[in-house]
Design a protein around this motif. Sequence first.
Motif, PDB file in Angstrom:
ATOM      1  N   GLY A  37      30.556  -0.065 -45.300  1.00 41.27           N
ATOM      2  CA  GLY A  37      30.896  -1.148 -44.384  1.00 41.27           C
ATOM      3  C   GLY A  37      31.596  -0.647 -43.139  1.00 41.27           C
ATOM      4  O   GLY A  37      31.286  -1.077 -42.019  1.00 41.27           O
ATOM      5  N   VAL A  38      32.549   0.276 -43.327  1.00 38.06           N
ATOM      6  CA  VAL A  38      33.269   0.842 -42.180  1.00 38.06           C
ATOM      7  C   VAL A  38      32.323   1.621 -41.278  1.00 38.06           C
ATOM      8  O   VAL A  38      32.354   1.493 -40.039  1.00 38.06           O
ATOM      9  CB  VAL A  38      34.424   1.747 -42.660  1.00 38.06           C
ATOM     10  CG1 VAL A  38      35.030   2.511 -41.489  1.00 38.06           C
ATOM     11  CG2 VAL A  38      35.487   0.920 -43.356  1.00 38.06           C
ATOM     12  N   LEU A  39      31.446   2.424 -41.883  1.00 42.88           N
ATOM     13  CA  LEU A  39      30.527   3.247 -41.095  1.00 42.88           C
ATOM     14  C   LEU A  39      29.519   2.389 -40.328  1.00 42.88           C
ATOM     15  O   LEU A  39      29.249   2.630 -39.146  1.00 42.88           O
ATOM     16  CB  LEU A  39      29.782   4.230 -42.010  1.00 42.88           C
ATOM     17  CG  LEU A  39      30.624   5.353 -42.616  1.00 42.88           C
ATOM     18  CD1 LEU A  39      29.796   6.177 -43.593  1.00 42.88           C
ATOM     19  CD2 LEU A  39      31.188   6.260 -41.522  1.00 42.88           C
ATOM     20  N   VAL A  40      28.967   1.366 -41.023  1.00 44.25           N
ATOM     21  CA  VAL A  40      27.974   0.508 -40.372  1.00 44.25           C
ATOM     22  C   VAL A  40      28.621  -0.305 -39.257  1.00 44.25           C
ATOM     23  O   VAL A  40      28.001  -0.581 -38.222  1.00 44.25           O
ATOM     24  CB  VAL A  40      27.295  -0.413 -41.408  1.00 44.25           C
ATOM     25  CG1 VAL A  40      26.456  -1.477 -40.723  1.00 44.25           C
ATOM     26  CG2 VAL A  40      26.428   0.407 -42.356  1.00 44.25           C
ATOM     27  N   ALA A  41      29.899  -0.691 -39.457  1.00 43.08           N
ATOM     28  CA  ALA A  41      30.602  -1.438 -38.415  1.00 43.08           C
ATOM     29  C   ALA A  41      30.952  -0.551 -37.225  1.00 43.08           C
ATOM     30  O   ALA A  41      31.070  -1.041 -36.093  1.00 43.08           O
ATOM     31  CB  ALA A  41      31.884  -2.054 -38.995  1.00 43.08           C
ATOM     32  N   SER A  42      31.108   0.742 -37.471  1.00 45.02           N
ATOM     33  CA  SER A  42      31.523   1.672 -36.410  1.00 45.02           C
ATOM     34  C   SER A  42      30.344   2.312 -35.701  1.00 45.02           C
ATOM     35  O   SER A  42      30.439   2.680 -34.522  1.00 45.02           O
ATOM     36  CB  SER A  42      32.419   2.762 -37.001  1.00 45.02           C
ATOM     37  OG  SER A  42      33.537   2.214 -37.673  1.00 45.02           O
ATOM     38  N   PHE A  43      29.242   2.491 -36.419  1.00 46.47           N
ATOM     39  CA  PHE A  43      28.079   3.179 -35.853  1.00 46.47           C
ATOM     40  C   PHE A  43      26.811   2.383 -36.137  1.00 46.47           C
ATOM     41  O   PHE A  43      26.786   1.514 -37.012  1.00 46.47           O
ATOM     42  CB  PHE A  43      27.925   4.584 -36.461  1.00 46.47           C
ATOM     43  CG  PHE A  43      29.156   5.426 -36.410  1.00 46.47           C
ATOM     44  CD1 PHE A  43      29.535   6.084 -35.249  1.00 46.47           C
ATOM     45  CD2 PHE A  43      29.956   5.581 -37.538  1.00 46.47           C
ATOM     46  CE1 PHE A  43      30.666   6.872 -35.203  1.00 46.47           C
ATOM     47  CE2 PHE A  43      31.101   6.357 -37.505  1.00 46.47           C
ATOM     48  CZ  PHE A  43      31.452   6.999 -36.335  1.00 46.47           C
ATOM     49  N   VAL A  74      24.511   6.452 -39.150  1.00 52.99           N
ATOM     50  CA  VAL A  74      25.118   6.626 -40.468  1.00 52.99           C
ATOM     51  C   VAL A  74      24.295   7.588 -41.324  1.00 52.99           C
ATOM     52  O   VAL A  74      24.836   8.309 -42.165  1.00 52.99           O
ATOM     53  CB  VAL A  74      25.266   5.261 -41.166  1.00 52.99           C
ATOM     54  CG1 VAL A  74      25.781   5.423 -42.599  1.00 52.99           C
ATOM     55  CG2 VAL A  74      26.202   4.356 -40.379  1.00 52.99           C
ATOM     56  N   LEU A  75      22.974   7.628 -41.089  1.00 49.06           N
ATOM     57  CA  LEU A  75      22.124   8.514 -41.888  1.00 49.06           C
ATOM     58  C   LEU A  75      22.431   9.987 -41.632  1.00 49.06           C
ATOM     59  O   LEU A  75      22.217  10.832 -42.503  1.00 49.06           O
ATOM     60  CB  LEU A  75      20.648   8.220 -41.615  1.00 49.06           C
ATOM     61  CG  LEU A  75      20.159   6.839 -42.063  1.00 49.06           C
ATOM     62  CD1 LEU A  75      18.657   6.710 -41.840  1.00 49.06           C
ATOM     63  CD2 LEU A  75      20.502   6.596 -43.528  1.00 49.06           C
ATOM     64  N   TRP A  76      22.930  10.319 -40.425  1.00 50.99           N
ATOM     65  CA  TRP A  76      23.389  11.694 -40.205  1.00 50.99           C
ATOM     66  C   TRP A  76      24.520  12.021 -41.185  1.00 50.99           C
ATOM     67  O   TRP A  76      24.597  13.130 -41.726  1.00 50.99           O
ATOM     68  CB  TRP A  76      23.909  11.863 -38.777  1.00 50.99           C
ATOM     69  CG  TRP A  76      22.877  11.851 -37.695  1.00 50.99           C
ATOM     70  CD1 TRP A  76      22.598  10.834 -36.841  1.00 50.99           C
ATOM     71  CD2 TRP A  76      21.977  12.919 -37.319  1.00 50.99           C
ATOM     72  NE1 TRP A  76      21.596  11.189 -35.970  1.00 50.99           N
ATOM     73  CE2 TRP A  76      21.198  12.460 -36.231  1.00 50.99           C
ATOM     74  CE3 TRP A  76      21.769  14.200 -37.813  1.00 50.99           C
ATOM     75  CZ2 TRP A  76      20.224  13.246 -35.626  1.00 50.99           C
ATOM     76  CZ3 TRP A  76      20.797  14.989 -37.213  1.00 50.99           C
ATOM     77  CH2 TRP A  76      20.034  14.516 -36.130  1.00 50.99           C
ATOM     78  N   ILE A  77      25.389  11.046 -41.376  1.00 51.84           N
ATOM     79  CA  ILE A  77      26.539  11.260 -42.265  1.00 51.84           C
ATOM     80  C   ILE A  77      26.085  11.365 -43.721  1.00 51.84           C
ATOM     81  O   ILE A  77      26.552  12.243 -44.467  1.00 51.84           O
ATOM     82  CB  ILE A  77      27.557  10.108 -42.091  1.00 51.84           C
ATOM     83  CG1 ILE A  77      28.067  10.095 -40.654  1.00 51.84           C
ATOM     84  CG2 ILE A  77      28.709  10.256 -43.078  1.00 51.84           C
ATOM     85  CD1 ILE A  77      28.933   8.894 -40.315  1.00 51.84           C
TER      86      ILE A  77
END
Length: 406
Positions: free
Chosen positions: A155-161, A166-169
Amino acid sequence: MSRIVLPYLASFATSLLGNSVTAIALPLLVLFTTGSPLGAGIVAIAAAVPAALAGILMGSLVDRINRRTAAVLSDVISAAALLILPIVDLTVGLSLGWFVAVAILGSFGDVPGITAREAMLPAIAGSSGTDPARLIGMREALSGVMLLIGPAVAGVLVASFAPVTVLWITAGLAGLAALLTLGIPAHATAHERADEVPGAETRPARPGALLFGLRHLAQSPVLRSLMLLAVVLAVVLAATQGIVIPVHFAFQGQPGLVGFVLSSLAAGLLIGGGAFAMLGTRVRRRTWFTAGLVLLALGFIGISLLGPVWTVFAAAALAGLGGGCLNAVVGLAFVEHVAETDRGRVLGAQNAIVTLTPALGIGGAAAIIEAGSTQLAAVVLAGLWVVAALVALAAPSLRRISENEN
């Protein structure tokens, strides 16, 4: 914690976290790219079917090479598959065909990777001097932790990027899991192989040998019963998490509560697995098994009432607690009832079946909701588990789960 157990658990947790984040980010990316919920469904099916086939076919490879090597190769395949999408997005642009292709490629890393890590556990336990019951309990508790924080991290990642970023992460997490797995000494994951045992099945190229894991599950009374129980649990749990709870809270105008309910479930898994890790050898296996079945039944019945929010939270936590206890017992039973030379093929077949069953549960529950109501679907699912639990408690084959025999 030993230098053998620590990298094993760390790689397991990292891989599970990556899968958890990907499970949220990828459908969103498909939806944003295609604008169609059906597209996300097509990608899910495209991943599930090859993943099941990969679990059956790659199980032989897991038995033929060092399982550390098999886990690393699986993580590398997963990382490479995830990297394709952001690279394509930066170059030619994404389309549904790319998602399907990547889903198929990634499926050859996911299930075999899970199988390899599960299959190496007895060797890890033996090399580190850790009781297998304690190690399985630690692994189940760690699963609860990852399921608890995974959606929050996603949720944090999708909200930030953007989801494609996010798939890079997540690709990085798969790569990190491979590096952590390499931190396990190779001798700690070495196992006896079929070509070292007279009479063992050593030619997986034969059609019959490719199905060895499925045959073994079908022919062993204990494993067959546990596999059927796992299938019912996967159906009920997937339908409850994937459609009953989301639809219920959506109709209530509180969709944000879905994540909290799933966190309650994960917290229960954490406590159940942790309890087994600490007390697994002090309490009879049959007691853990019975407690798991009963707690899951009470949890699903509580959820089926669809009462006040706090009751759904409490019931989800209760179901998670039962699931943590039951999963630990089932995992240990597979360790004890499957020969070291065959563990990759048998666990691969088990994981293949479990990979396909969630779609059955979600589809069935969706049909019941469409024809009746969410309440009806929840009651049917709870009833299905109660019947399965009663049958499991009465099954003669499962009265021997505490005995190390086939």
